[in-house]
Each structure stands twice: as structure tokens, then as C-alpha cells.
Design a protein around this motif. Structure first.
Motif, mmCIF file in Angstrom:
data_model
loop_
_atom_site.group_PDB
_atom_site.id
_atom_site.type_symbol
_atom_site.label_atom_id
_atom_site.label_comp_id
_atom_site.label_asym_id
_atom_site.label_seq_id
_atom_site.Cartn_x
_atom_site.Cartn_y
_atom_site.Cartn_z
ATOM 1 N N TRP A 2 -7.057 1.693 5.414
ATOM 2 C CA TRP A 2 -7.245 1.566 6.862
ATOM 3 C C TRP A 2 -5.904 1.475 7.586
ATOM 4 O O TRP A 2 -5.692 2.135 8.613
ATOM 5 N N ARG A 47 -9.696 -7.014 10.139
ATOM 6 C CA ARG A 47 -9.226 -5.852 10.887
ATOM 7 C C ARG A 47 -8.803 -6.240 12.306
ATOM 8 O O ARG A 47 -7.784 -5.764 12.817
ATOM 9 N N ILE A 86 -8.548 -2.082 2.934
ATOM 10 C CA ILE A 86 -7.618 -2.493 3.988
ATOM 11 C C ILE A 86 -6.347 -1.655 3.940
ATOM 12 O O ILE A 86 -5.823 -1.231 4.980
ATOM 13 N N SER A 115 -4.971 -6.034 13.614
ATOM 14 C CA SER A 115 -4.755 -5.216 14.815
ATOM 15 C C SER A 115 -4.073 -5.999 15.934
ATOM 16 O O SER A 115 -3.441 -5.402 16.810
#
Length: 274
Positions: free
Chosen positions: A221, A178, A218, A182
């Protein structure tokens, strides 16, 4: 945001039988017959096999690429950001030397600029690839978010996020997936690729496999961030499962497509309703 899936005879059959509903097929660039066949069922767009960073853009058949783009209304020409070990025999896979990263970034930027001369910078998207680490074929600097962001900033091209590539890189290099995703240049995202990761009989990870719960986590997300407006909305989200040719036919399961295409469709539809 459109929903795509890799073209395969199995996917075509499911579309014809109305067992899955997609907006567009994602097709490779090597077969006009395949493109014709896909087009007989649904619109399609082309995913090109271009690598930025090898200094070989002068060998590309741009007439064919432009013809295929025009014929299919493919909005972007995708390029993969690469730094193959064979092209940098003097560089360690995990190099931290600024001059090595600068050399790699310069090579990729050079190639993207060459592509831009043919198709326009606004029509180029850069895809993140996989780094497996020591003894493998890709240098770590090319998957570094700072390097990829620098390339996007220098050129002004868009970004193609491949979540499976990001997951595999993170798993193999011990990164937090993550945090890694990001840190990528998501503000420039134009296209999203999603597919599953599984280990082969020798334990080697490979993508273009059925989605697992971790893969869905994922995907959800990332889509949630699109819904929240943290990430711009890509023009298409593609399930990169199935395909044609020896590399993909063996891992094209009609039942997997029948189950997982609607699951991704629901995920995208939820995003679209917000």
C-alpha cells in the motif's frame, strides 16, 4: 530507490552466493569491524542510535558520526523522536494536555537543532517510534501525527517512515493503521523501513520479525502511493530483518532472508517500472 537489508552474516552469505540481490547493507553504528565486513561485499550505510527529545545531544561523539558518514557516504543522520516516561514522570502516557505536547515537541525540536549544528538540517531524518500505551515506556504525544508534523515543519528535517512501528502503535492503541500512516508527514519522507511483526510467547508484539501477509499488505500500500506520486520516493527502502548481536542473531533466519528479500525487491522493482 535503493534496496537495503540489515547486515548479518546470513545476508552476507546469500549475497556472496548470488541468492539475493541488494543495493546496500544497512549497518548499526557500533562496530567498525562490522562495517568493514559489510563493505567487503556491498556498499553500506549507517543507521544511528540517536534519540531526539532526551536533551543528551551534547554527549554525542560527533567526530565519530561524521567520520562514519563520510566513510560510508551515508546521506542522512537519522534520529528517533522520543518521549520516554522516565523523562516525564509527571505526565500521563495518554495525556491530552496541550502544554504536555508542547513541552515534548519543544524538547525534540531543541535536540534536532543541536544535530543540525553538526550535520546540517537538510541531512537529518526523523523516525516514528512505537507507543504501547499504559505501563510502557513511551508517551502517546510523540507518536501523534500532528506532533510529528509540527516537529518536521518547525525544523525542516526529513521523515523516516517505519511501517512496523506504525503498525504496532496502531494495533496497540486501537488506531486504523492506514489512516495513521496517511496522517504522518509523508510529504517529507526520505527513507522507508519495512519489517514483520509477530507476538512473542507471552503475546507481546515485537518487530524485526519475518513478514506476514498483513505486513506485506501495508508495504504494498505504501509503495503503491510512491508509484502514484502521492508520497515522494525515498532514497532507500530497507528490510529491517536480521542483524548482529544477541538482540538480533536469534531471529536471523537465512531461509527467511532468501525468500523475503527477493519479494521486497520485486515490490520495489514494480514501483521503479512505473
Amino acid at each position: 530507490m535503493k534496496l537495503a537489508v540489515n547486515y548479518s552474516p546470513a545476508a552476507e552469505q546469500l549475497v556472496r552466493e548470488r541468492k539475493i540481490n541488494i543495493d546496500i547493507f544497512k549497518c548499526p553504528d557500533f562496530s567498525r569491524d562490522l562495517i568493514d565486513q559489510a563493505e567487503s561485499v556491498k556498499p553500506n550505510y549507517i543507521h544511528f542510535g540517536l534519540n531526539a527529545g532526551r536533551g543528551q545531544m551534547d554527549k554525542v561523539d560527533w567526530n565519530t558520526i561524521n567520520e562514519l558518514r563520510s566513510r560510508t557516504n551515508t546521506p542522512y543522520v537519522n534520529v528517533h523522536a522520543v518521549a520516554f516516561t522516565k523523562d516525564y514522570p509527571d505526565v500521563d502516557v495518554f495525556t491530552k494536555k496541550p502544554e504536555d505536547t508542547e513541552r515534548i515537541v519543544k524538547a525534540v525540536v531543541h535536540d534536532i537543532n543541536m544535530v543540525a549544528e553538526q550535520v546540517g538540517m537538510e541531512n537529518i531524518i526523523l523516525e516514528n517510534v512505537i507507543c504501547r500505551g499504559e505501563g510502557e515506556n513511551m508517551l502517546q504525544p510523540i507518536i501523534d501525527p500532528a506532533a510529528l508534523t509540527e516537529i518536521v515543519n518547525q525544523t525542516g528535517c526529513g521523515f523516516l517512515l517505519d511501517t512496523a512501528h506504525a503498525r504496532m502503535t496502531s494495533m496497540l492503541l486501537g488506531l486504523d493503521v492506514r489512516k495513521y500512516i496517511s496522517s504522518l508527514p509523508l510529504e517529507s519522507i526520505k527513507e522507508l523501513h519495512i519489517t514483520g511483526i509477530q507476538a512473542d510467547e507471552k503475546g507481546r508484539l515485537r518487530d524485526s520479525m519475518p513478514m506476514t501477509s498483513e505486513d506485506w499488505d501495508i508495504a504494498a500500500w505504501v509503495v503503491q502511493q510512491i508509484k502514484d506520486g502521492t508520497i515522494p520516493k525515498p532514497w532507500v527502502t530497507a528490510l529491517e530483518y536480521g542483524g548482529v548481536g544477541p538482540k538480533f542473531e536469534w531471529r536471523t533466519d537465512k531461509e527467511v532472508l532468501a525468500e523475503q528479500v527477493p519479494m521486497l525487491s520485486d515490490l520495489i522493482a514494480e514501483e521503479a517500472q512505473n
